[in-house]
Design an enzyme around this catalytic site. Structure first.
Site, PDB file in Angstrom:
ATOM      1  N   THR A 136      -0.125  -2.865  11.170  1.00 26.05           N
ATOM      2  CA  THR A 136      -0.773  -2.975   9.861  1.00 26.05           C
ATOM      3  C   THR A 136       0.186  -3.694   8.961  1.00 26.05           C
ATOM      4  O   THR A 136       0.968  -3.088   8.265  1.00 26.05           O
ATOM      5  CB  THR A 136      -1.092  -1.636   9.228  1.00 26.05           C
ATOM      6  N   THR A 146       0.872  -1.181   0.000  1.00 24.96           N
ATOM      7  CA  THR A 146       0.000   0.000   0.000  1.00 24.96           C
ATOM      8  C   THR A 146       0.908   1.230   0.000  1.00 24.96           C
ATOM      9  O   THR A 146       1.342   1.660  -1.055  1.00 24.96           O
ATOM     10  CB  THR A 146      -0.972  -0.004   1.196  1.00 24.96           C
ATOM     11  N   GLU A 194       6.343   4.778   7.054  1.00 25.86           N
ATOM     12  CA  GLU A 194       5.877   5.856   6.177  1.00 25.86           C
ATOM     13  C   GLU A 194       6.700   7.131   6.373  1.00 25.86           C
ATOM     14  O   GLU A 194       6.774   7.688   7.461  1.00 25.86           O
ATOM     15  CB  GLU A 194       4.402   6.129   6.438  1.00 25.86           C
TER      16      GLU A 194
END
Length: 407
Positions: free
Chosen positions: A190, A153, A276
């Site tokens: 996640t 993702t 991220e």
């Protein structure tokens, strides 16, 4: 044991495929399929979040109660979390669609999703994606790598690894792939991780091995302090290496534990280092602890400290933030006994001794902290126990990525 090129297709009998189904992303692959030629024994661990996505509930039920597992369908872009009974039904529909195409029972198909919470899956595209992947299932390294790329993702790099070892006179392979970059916090994150092996082993020992190893690998990473709804680690063993089945904790079992740990730790560190917006993998080692629990608590407290993470981003040897994070962790220790070191490929530097700063070079410290992998080691001088946790720095880009994630 040795590392080899490969991922989920490295072990005998495992194939993978991927496709661009257009679930959320455009002009990129966003679905993957893992398939074993032979039925597998399976083990799994899942999110500790009370809000559990539909695939998590489906997989736990199948792993616990189905006679065997033979395939995993994964989609990226939509999490199928907080989607009610409709989301649960979509898991069943996905499994049935794959089962029909593969001529296997629907309860032998696991499903996994990652992405935006609250959106319903576009089942027409999911089913079309499955139909597109079946004809291109392949055991090649390329197919495994493409699958690892398809499940990303906000990840910036694909994550896969494979190792080999010997058990019962046979060569055993363990391979895996994962995705994870944000909403990552200790006690699962996640992340989706899929491990495959051709080892012959009992289901009970397979589950015990995975559950134990997760504690020291995936449960020891953090990016942002958020625990996801979709965290899943699945381990499939098809026995095609034809070693004598491992049914007790013998030497072969210990060799498997070593290989599994290598794969899981490698993938866990890859996720932490691909947090991220991050620029550095931040490793924290606690040594000299009285108990393992104490060391785990202290190391996790440091890697989840936003102030410490910001200091790592700024290449600032602000050791007070580390000592502070240790102090509010809840674990007992004597701050006046702590030695602290910073280390990277650029060198190693002792920053404090017995809780007091040493006359170190700020320039040297900055050089050490400017590397893409940085380690802080704290010796609390209370015993022999140790623990290691992994995180990353906190950057401007983390906020940018998550400010508009849905759009």
């Amino acid at each position: 044991m040795k590392e080899i090129n490969g991922g989920v297709t490295a072990a005998a009998g495992f194939k993978a495929a991927s496709t661009a189904a257009g679930i959320k992303y455009k002009n990129r692959k966003d679905m993957a399929l893992i398939y074993s030629e032979k039925p597998c024994r399976a083990a799994g661990t899942y999110t500790t979040n009370l809000v559990k996505a539909a695939p998590v509930k489906w997989d736990k039920e199948m792993v616990d109660h189905a006679p065997f597992i033979q395939a995993i369908v994964v989609n990226a872009g939509i999490a199928n979390a907080c989607t009610g009974k409709e989301g649960d039904t979509y898991c069943e529909e996905t499994a049935k669609a794959a089962a029909e195409c593969l001529s296997i029972p629907s309860d032998s198909v696991l499903v996994a999703s990652t992405g935006v919470i609250g959106m319903q899956l576009p089942m027409d595209r999911i089913k079309a994606g499955i139909e597109a992947m079946i004809p291109v299932l392949d055991e090649s390294l390329e197919s495994g790598t493409d699958a690892a790329t398809a499940i990303m993702t906000t990840d910036t790099v694909k994550k896969e690894v494979a190792v080999q070892f010997t058990a019962g006179g046979k060569t055993i392979t363990v391979g895996g792939m994962c995705k994870g970059s944000g909403m990552i916090h200790p006690n699962m994150c996640t992340m989706l991780s899929f491990i495959t092996t051709d080892l012959a082993i009992s289901k009970e020992l397979l589950q015990e091995a995975l559950s134990e190893d997760v504690r020291d690998t995936y449960n020891m990473i953090s990016v942002d302090g958020d625990t996801s709804t979709n965290d899943t680690v699945l381990l499939l063993a098809n026995g095609l290496a034809e070693n004598p089945e491992i049914t007790e904790k013998n030497e072969d079992y210990q060799s498997f534990l070593e290989a599994l740990h290598y794969v899981n730790e490698y993938l866990a560190k890859k996720m932490a280092g691909d947090g991220e917006g991050c620029t550095a993998l931040f490793e924290v080692k606690i040594i000299g602890a009285e108990t393992k629990e104490q060391a785990v608590t202290l190391s996790k407290s440091v890697i989840t400290s936003s102030l410490t993470k910001a200091a790592i981003f700024g290449h600032d040897a602000n050791w007070g933030r580390i000592l502070c994070a240790m102090g509010y962790s809840g674990a007992q220790f004597d701050p006046e006994q702590v030695d602290l070191y910073f280390e990277s490929a650029a060198g190693k530097l002792k920053i404090i001794e017995n809780g007091v700063a040493l006359p170190y070079s700020e320039e040297e410290a900055t050089k050490i902290l400017s590397e893409p992998e940085v380690t802080a080691t704290a010796d609390i001088k209370m015993g022999e126990a140790t623990a290691t946790a992994w995180g990353c720095d906190l950057t401007f880009d983390y906020v940018k990525i998550n400010a508009d994630y849905r759009s």
